[in-house]
Design an enzyme around this catalytic site. Structure first.
Site, PDB file in Angstrom:
ATOM      1  CG  ASP A 292     110.569  14.133  49.031  1.00  0.00           C
ATOM      2  OD1 ASP A 292     109.418  14.600  48.971  1.00  0.00           O
ATOM      3  OD2 ASP A 292     110.874  13.175  49.770  1.00  0.00           O
ATOM      4  CB  CYS A 293     107.713  18.439  48.636  1.00  0.00           C
ATOM      5  SG  CYS A 293     106.585  17.617  47.494  1.00  0.00           S
TER       6      CYS A 293
END
Length: 766
Positions: A292-293
């Site tokens: 995920d970012c």
């Protein structure tokens, strides 16, 4: 003449720019590409990927480990963007998609939680097919930098306060897994039954997220970035992991996203047991794993799990993650390599997975417009058939929660109508989060005015937060109308990513407004709730002056039309709740408590284990018709498990381990069950049929579920029509449960299969 020449010149250049193919490698017009094995389409994907990786310098390799991967001009490899979104329609949320060219919008389907309420896996597949085709259309228009889409979200909607629960198919693991399979197959270009070969070409790449046990964003000062989810082996095996297992094994997803949170102390993106042993080993996942970012950076910066940035890089690459959404790997992998915390082999392993997916997408096969899916025109985006499917999905998902004295449907001859509420004329609210620009939007107010032209509108509240309510004015409007429809609920100011709710009640003065209007109206009012997560509307369920309640989720671009059709009887509602609706008192349960099963002082979670009062049950949904069910079987059925290794648990119940039965044993331990369904009402309708199973000792000690969903199918029946529906029940898949150490077991004893109020005993002998 000069002006004409300039016009022709402009048109020529415009045509050249707009007819240029999207960026791609292995351009056949470039003679050097013939020298590269990675351009030879007759070779296996793995061999082609290895060839490209072998030609890269160390710096070039490191540059490819992030979502915004630069091009490699000397090899004719263009830049690539891994991050695009398509949760319920192609969206411009990530950097991969731009709606700034010939394509300005895309079909916006209902938010997933409402689509799930149709309990129609083929509809889910069709929606994903359209999203995949529209994604290719956007790509072929030159407005996409990549074809990897970070959807679906298949986390379990464990807690009703979760701001992202709206993105998921609900609280049931079996149903969520079925949604994952349907979505992935549709988006990637597979057939509904999964039998199509995808070895050659993916239509688009789906990515199942967030792996795993991720369902808290921001609650009581605790954020997803630092949350350590303490999960028992039983809950992991029975609840949190099954959707991802089905996504990989049956859906054949080409992407998986590891989550921000830790599970039992270990960041998911740094957990080799999760990424390598489980996903790639046990489930045989073939694809790429993204973080995920900025999830890699927080392993060091926020969680302190890694002592240095280089340790964080080593942790994720050695665990099996391939690409970092963010820039952390681009910044720190070189120094990790120099410090010998990672080897070039670790980098190559990741790159092989990344390049293989790009090859499978056809991006190393020459001009993509001359390849499979190259004939999908940008004109297909927002095609009439696609928009019709968005309307169909909204119709089939909307749930009728209450309809006392058959208030609905309203007569089309109603002389006057008042429409009151902050969500009646809020087009953007219909989309939910992770939405792209819709092809068109019809608000509920506009759609209702299609039936009652002079319908009077009053907002009622200044916003959904409803800190200020014009109650007296709304009451005055209501008094002068024959019927009142109140369109209330939530929006993204109340629930979204990074925003969990602290209350299950309607915000601000909404309840006061609803009650005041209902008391003043000539007839019982219709209450419409536009929201993703459940709300406690007990005050309305128990108030006879509120005759009908409708849950419309976030119904997408066509949601207003679908809602009006249901209110005025042009569509018979059939949606059923994919989550339990809890009372306000549930907020006393800590959101950080990941336990599914009930215990002393703890009510448990979801319909399977929750022991406490409910506003509405999982699977609840009314119709304008009445349906009856009858099992077409003897009074009782039996199934036999011929297992040599039989054990006895602490309850003196004999059981067999599913892992020791193997595939052949599980295939034998199945039976088919037929149910006759009859529409006894006056309207034709589409009706989801849900089959549950419970053990005779279900829910007694908190170990076994109260009941569990074992099958669902949707059927269209005319008034008075009956039909037979067949369900296959497998002991391993449907009647097993997890024991204390996370092993799935099938127990001896009597089970009960139920559909509605019809029940069939099934005895399992080990």
């Amino acid at each position: 003449m000069a002006k004409l020449f300039l016009l022709l010149l402009f048109l020529f250049f415009y045509h050249c720019v707009n007819s240029a193919p999207p960026p791609h490698a292995c351009d056949p017009s470039n003679p050097t590409t013939k020298l590269y094995q990675f351009c030879r389409t007759e070779l296996p994907v793995n061999k082609r990927a290895r060839d490209l990786v072998s030609r890269l310098t160390v710096d070039e390799k490191i540059s490819q480990l992030v979502n915004t991967a630069p091009g490699i001009p000397r090899l004719g490899v263009p830049a690539y963007e891994w991050w695009s979104e398509a949760l319920h329609g192609v969206a411009g949320v990530g950097p991969g998609i731009r709606f700034n060219g010939t394509v300005k919008a895309a079909t916006s389907f209902p938010q997933v939680i409402l689509t799930a309420a149709s309990f129609d896996s083929y509809e889910w597949f069709r929606i994903a097919q359209v999203i995949g085709r529209e994604a290719r259309g956007v790509y072929n228009a030159g407005q996409a930098k990549g074809m990897t889409f970070w959807a679906p979200n298949i986390n379990i909607f464990r807690d009703p306060r979760w701001g992202r629960g709206q993105e998921t198919p609900g609280e049931d693991p079996m149903m969520t897994g079925s949604y994952a399979v349907a979505y992935v197959r549709g988006l990637q270009g597979d057939s509904f039954d999964g039998r199509k070969s995808l070895a050659g070409h993916l239509q688009a790449s789906a990515c199942c997220k967030h792996f795993t046990a991720y369902d808290l964003d921001r609650w009581n000062g605790i954020t997803r970035y630092v949350f350590n989810a303490q999960v028992s082996l039983a809950d992991l095996a029975e609840t949190y992991q099954p959707p991802f297992k089905k996504c990989v094994e049956e859906g054949r997803a080409s992407g998986v996203m590891c989550s921000y949170n830790r599970v039992n102390g270990i960041p998911t993106c740094a957990d080799p047991n999760l990424l390598t042993q489980t996903a790639r080993g046990l489930w045989r996942f073939q694809g790429y794993i993204t973080s995920d970012c900025d999830a890699v950076s927080i392993i060091h910066d926020a969680q302190g799990y890694a002592k240095t940035p280089e340790d964080a890089v080593a942790d994720v690459l050695k665990a099996g993650m391939d690409v970092n959404c963010g820039s952390y790997l681009q910044k720190h992998t070189k120094s990790a390599l120099q410090q010998k915390k990672v080897s070039e082999y670790d980098i190559d392993r990741a790159l092989l997975n990344l390049i293989s997916v790009r090859i499978r997408l056809g991006l190393f096969n020459g001009d993509p417009t001359k390849l499979p899916y190259g004939n999908i025109s940008p004109n297909e985006v927002c095609a009439p058939a696609h928009q019709a499917l968005a309307l169909e999905a909204a119709r089939n998902g909307i749930v009728l929660l209450k309809n006392n004295l058959k208030l609905l449907p309203l007569s089309k001859a109603s002389p006057s109508l008042a429409v009151i509420g902050p969500n009646a004329y809020a087009a953007k609210t219909l989309q939910g989060n992770y939405a792209g620009p819709p092809c068109k939007t019809v608000t509920p107010l506009d759609a209702l005015r299609g039936y009652v032209k002079n319908a009077v509108y009053h907002q009622g509240c200044d916003s959904v937060a409803c800190s200020n309510a014009a109650i007296n004015q709304a009451v005055a409007v209501a008094r002068n109308a024959d019927h009142v429809v109140m369109i209330m609920g939530l929006d993204l100011t109340q629930e979204k990513e990074d925003l969990d709710r602290v209350s299950l009640s309607l915000p601000g003065k909404q309840q006061e407004l609803i009650t005041s209007v209902a008391n003043a109206a000539k007839k019982p009012v219709v209450l419409v709730l536009i929201c993703g997560g459940p709300v406690d509307v007990s005050f309305a369920t128990n108030n006879n002056k509120i005759g009908s309640i409708i849950w419309a989720g976030y119904p997408g671009e066509a949601g207003g039309t679908a809602l009006a059709e249901i209110i005025f009887g042009d569509h018979n509602p059939g949606g059923r709740l994919p989550v339990t609706w809890y009372p306000q008192s549930f907020v006393n349960v800590k959101m950080t408590d990941m336990r599914m099963r009930s215990a002393t002082g703890y009510p448990g979670r979801t319909y399977k284990f929750y022991k406490g009062p409910k506003v509405f049950e999982f699977g609840h949904g009314l119709s304008y018709s009445k349906y009856s069910y009858q099992f077409k079987h003897p009074a009782e059925m039996s199934l036999y498990l011929n297992q040599t290794k039989v054990q006895t648990n602490s309850d003196s119940v004999r059981y067999a381990l599913v892992s020791e039965m193997e595939k052949q044993g599980c295939n034998v331990a199945k039976t088919k069950v037929t149910v006759t369904v009859e529409n006894q009402g006056e309207m034709a309708g589409k009706h989801p049929v849900l089959m549950f199973a419970r053990h005779e000792r279900g829910g007694e000690d908190g170990k076994r579920a109260e009941k569990q969903l074992v099958g669902f199918k949707s059927i269209v029946l005319s008034n008075g029509e009956k039909a037979e529906m067949e369900f296959e029940i497998g002991l391993c898949e449907h009647l097993s449960r997890a024991n204390e150490v996370g092993l799935m077991v099938v127990e001896e004893g009597k089970y009960f299969l139920t559909v509605g109020d019809s029940e069939l005993p099934l005895t399992v002998n080990v």
